[in-house]
Design an enzyme around this catalytic site. Sequence first.
Site, PDB file in Angstrom:
ATOM      1  N   GLU A 293       0.829  -1.210   0.000  1.00  0.00           N
ATOM      2  CA  GLU A 293       0.000   0.000   0.000  1.00  0.00           C
ATOM      3  C   GLU A 293       0.867   1.264   0.000  1.00  0.00           C
ATOM      4  OE1 GLU A 293      -3.563  -0.762   2.362  1.00  0.00           O
ATOM      5  OE2 GLU A 293      -3.566   1.352   2.913  1.00  0.00           O
ATOM      6  N   HIS A 322       7.004 -26.451   0.658  1.00  0.00           N
ATOM      7  CA  HIS A 322       6.283 -27.518  -0.035  1.00  0.00           C
ATOM      8  C   HIS A 322       5.183 -26.965  -0.921  1.00  0.00           C
ATOM      9  CE1 HIS A 322       8.483 -30.564   2.247  1.00  0.00           C
ATOM     10  NE2 HIS A 322       8.481 -29.625   3.190  1.00  0.00           N
ATOM     11  N   LYS A 436     -13.144   2.707  -1.107  1.00  0.00           N
ATOM     12  CA  LYS A 436     -14.001   3.067   0.036  1.00  0.00           C
ATOM     13  C   LYS A 436     -15.128   3.984  -0.443  1.00  0.00           C
ATOM     14  CE  LYS A 436     -10.794   2.941   4.004  1.00  0.00           C
ATOM     15  NZ  LYS A 436     -10.239   3.662   5.128  1.00  0.00           N
TER      16      LYS A 436
HETATM   17  O1  PA5 Z   1      -3.039   1.998   5.847  1.00  0.00           O
HETATM   18  C1  PA5 Z   1      -4.137   2.515   5.725  1.00  0.00           C
HETATM   19  O2  PA5 Z   1      -4.322   3.722   5.901  1.00  0.00           O
HETATM   20  C2  PA5 Z   1      -5.366   1.685   5.392  1.00  0.00           C
HETATM   21  O3  PA5 Z   1      -5.083   0.388   5.043  1.00  0.00           O
HETATM   22  C3  PA5 Z   1      -6.283   1.685   6.599  1.00  0.00           C
HETATM   23  O4  PA5 Z   1      -5.607   1.141   7.685  1.00  0.00           O
HETATM   24  C4  PA5 Z   1      -7.556   0.882   6.351  1.00  0.00           C
HETATM   25  O5  PA5 Z   1      -8.182   1.281   5.166  1.00  0.00           O
HETATM   26  C5  PA5 Z   1      -8.521   1.086   7.512  1.00  0.00           C
HETATM   27  O6  PA5 Z   1      -8.756   2.437   7.682  1.00  0.00           O
HETATM   28  P1  PA5 Z   1      -9.338   3.051   9.007  1.00  0.00           P
HETATM   29  O7  PA5 Z   1      -8.375   2.794  10.100  1.00  0.00           O
HETATM   30  O8  PA5 Z   1      -9.495   4.493   8.705  1.00  0.00           O
HETATM   31  O9  PA5 Z   1     -10.650   2.377   9.239  1.00  0.00           O
END
Ligand code: PA5
Length: 467
Positions: A293, A322, A436
Site C-alpha cells: 500500500e 512444499h 471506500k
Molecule cells: O493503511 C491505511 O491507511 C489503510 O489500510 C487503513 O488502515 C484501512 O483502510 C482502515 O482504515 P481506518 O483505520 O481508517 O478504518
Amino acid sequence: MDKNKIRLDYNNMMADVIGERGFTKADFDAVKDRVYFAVNYFNEKQGTGFMGWTRLHYEQDQVVEDIVKTAEEVRNKFKNFVVLGIGGSALGPISVFQALCHLHHNEVNQGRRKNAPKFYVEDNVDPERMNALLTTIKLKDTCFNVITKSGSTSETMTQYLVIKDALEKAGLNPQEHIITTTSANSGNLIKIAKAEGYKTFYIPDGVGGRFSELCPVGLLPAAVLGIDIKQMLEGAKFMYENCVNAENANNMALTAATLQYIAINKGHNISVMLPYADSLKFIADWYCQLWGESLGKNKYMDGTPCNVGQTPVKALGVTDQHSQIQLYTEGPFDKVITFVAVDKYRKKVVIPAGCEDFPNVNFLCGHTMNELITAERKATEYAVTKAGKLNHTIYLPVVNEFTLGELMMFFELKTAYCGFMLNIDPFNQPGVEEGKNATYALLGRPGYEEKANELKAGTKKFKKYMM
Ligand code: PA5
C-alpha cells in the site's frame, strides 16, 4: 542491548557471492543520488505531516500509562477481547498477538494465557464470520475495541453497529463493553464515541493506518494480552536511532531499502516475505500491507504519472517450502526473498528415538525440531542462492517484545526510505480511498451521489463475456 539486536545479512544480494545477477559497486553508485535524496528528505520530514509515527517511541508516556491501566481493567473484567477494525487497524494487532502469545491462545487455559482474555480480530464483513463470532463468545463477558483512523470505514462501522445492537438486545450497556480508538479531530467515530460516552484512545494525526501498530491501535490490544508494550516501544526506538542517518553503519533500514530499490530498477517486481517461525507468520501479512500500500502508486511526488511498486508475497517457512519454493528456485528472476530467521526459539522439542531399523528416518532421531527448522532454512537459502536468486536474511536473536518493536520499526523505516527513493508518497492510499468511496456511493451514503452516477456510467458488462 546487543543480545536483542536484529541483524541483516545481504551477502546473497551481491554479485561476488551469487554471480551475475547480484549487485556490484556500480549498482550502488548508480542510485547514490536517490539514496542521498531519501536520507535528506527523511531527516527533513521526520516528525512532521504523515511522519508522526517516527515520534511514537518518544511521545507516548502518558497514553501508555492510560493504556496499561485500562488494559488491567479489561483483563480483570472480561473473558474475551475483540478488535473490530480492518487493514492497518487490524494487521498490527493480529501479528503482535501471533508473535508474542501462546500459538493456541484461545484454546489453552487461563494460566497459560497469562490471565489474558481470549482474543479475536474481526477484519472482514463476511456475515458468516460475524455470526460465528456471535455464536462463540458471550457478550456479557466481552470487551470490543472499535479501531478506525478515519472513523468512517464501512466495514468497521458496520461491525460496530451490529455489535452495539447485539449488546443492547442482550440488555447490556454498550458503554461498558466498547472502547474506541480513532482520530481526535476527524471522522464519525469520535462523534459517536463522545455522544455514547465510550472510553476512547486517540490515533495521533501523523500516523497512518499501516504505520499505527506502535500507537494505541496496537498498544491497547497488546497490553490487554499482557504484552510489555514499553519494551516494544524501546525496541522501536533502538532501531530508529540506529537508522536515522546515512553515515551510521548500523542503518540497516537504509541498506535494505537501497537493495530493494536497486532490485526494483532491475525488474525484480516481487518481494517475498518468508519468516521461519509460526510466531512471525502474520508479520508477513502486516508487511504485505505496509510494502504494497505504501509503494504501489501512480504518481510521483510532483504529480507526474507513473506506475511503481513491488508486489509483496507472504510465505511461511518451512510450510511453503512444499508449495512456493519450487517457483522461487526455478522460476523467473523477478523476486527478492527476505528470509526472517530466529536464532533461539523459545521452546525446544527433541525428536525422540524409535526408528532404529529405518536409517532413513532414524537420522532425525536425537536432533531437535529447532535444528530441523534451522537446517531447512539454511538449505532453502542455499538452494535459491545456488539458482542465482536474490535473497537476504534478517536475524532475530529471539522473538520478544523488544525485537518485535525493532523489526516493525525496521520495516516501517525501510518502506519510507524506499518510497522516497522511488520518488512517491509512501503515506497516502488513494487507491484504497477510491474503493471506500465507491462502496459509500453504492450503499447510498449522503454526499456520494456524484460518485454513484460515475459508477453507474462507468460500469459496463457484456453478456457475451459471461459464462
Ligand atoms: O493503511 C491505511 O491507511 C489503510 O489500510 C487503513 O488502515 C484501512 O483502510 C482502515 O482504515 P481506518 O483505520 O481508517 O478504518
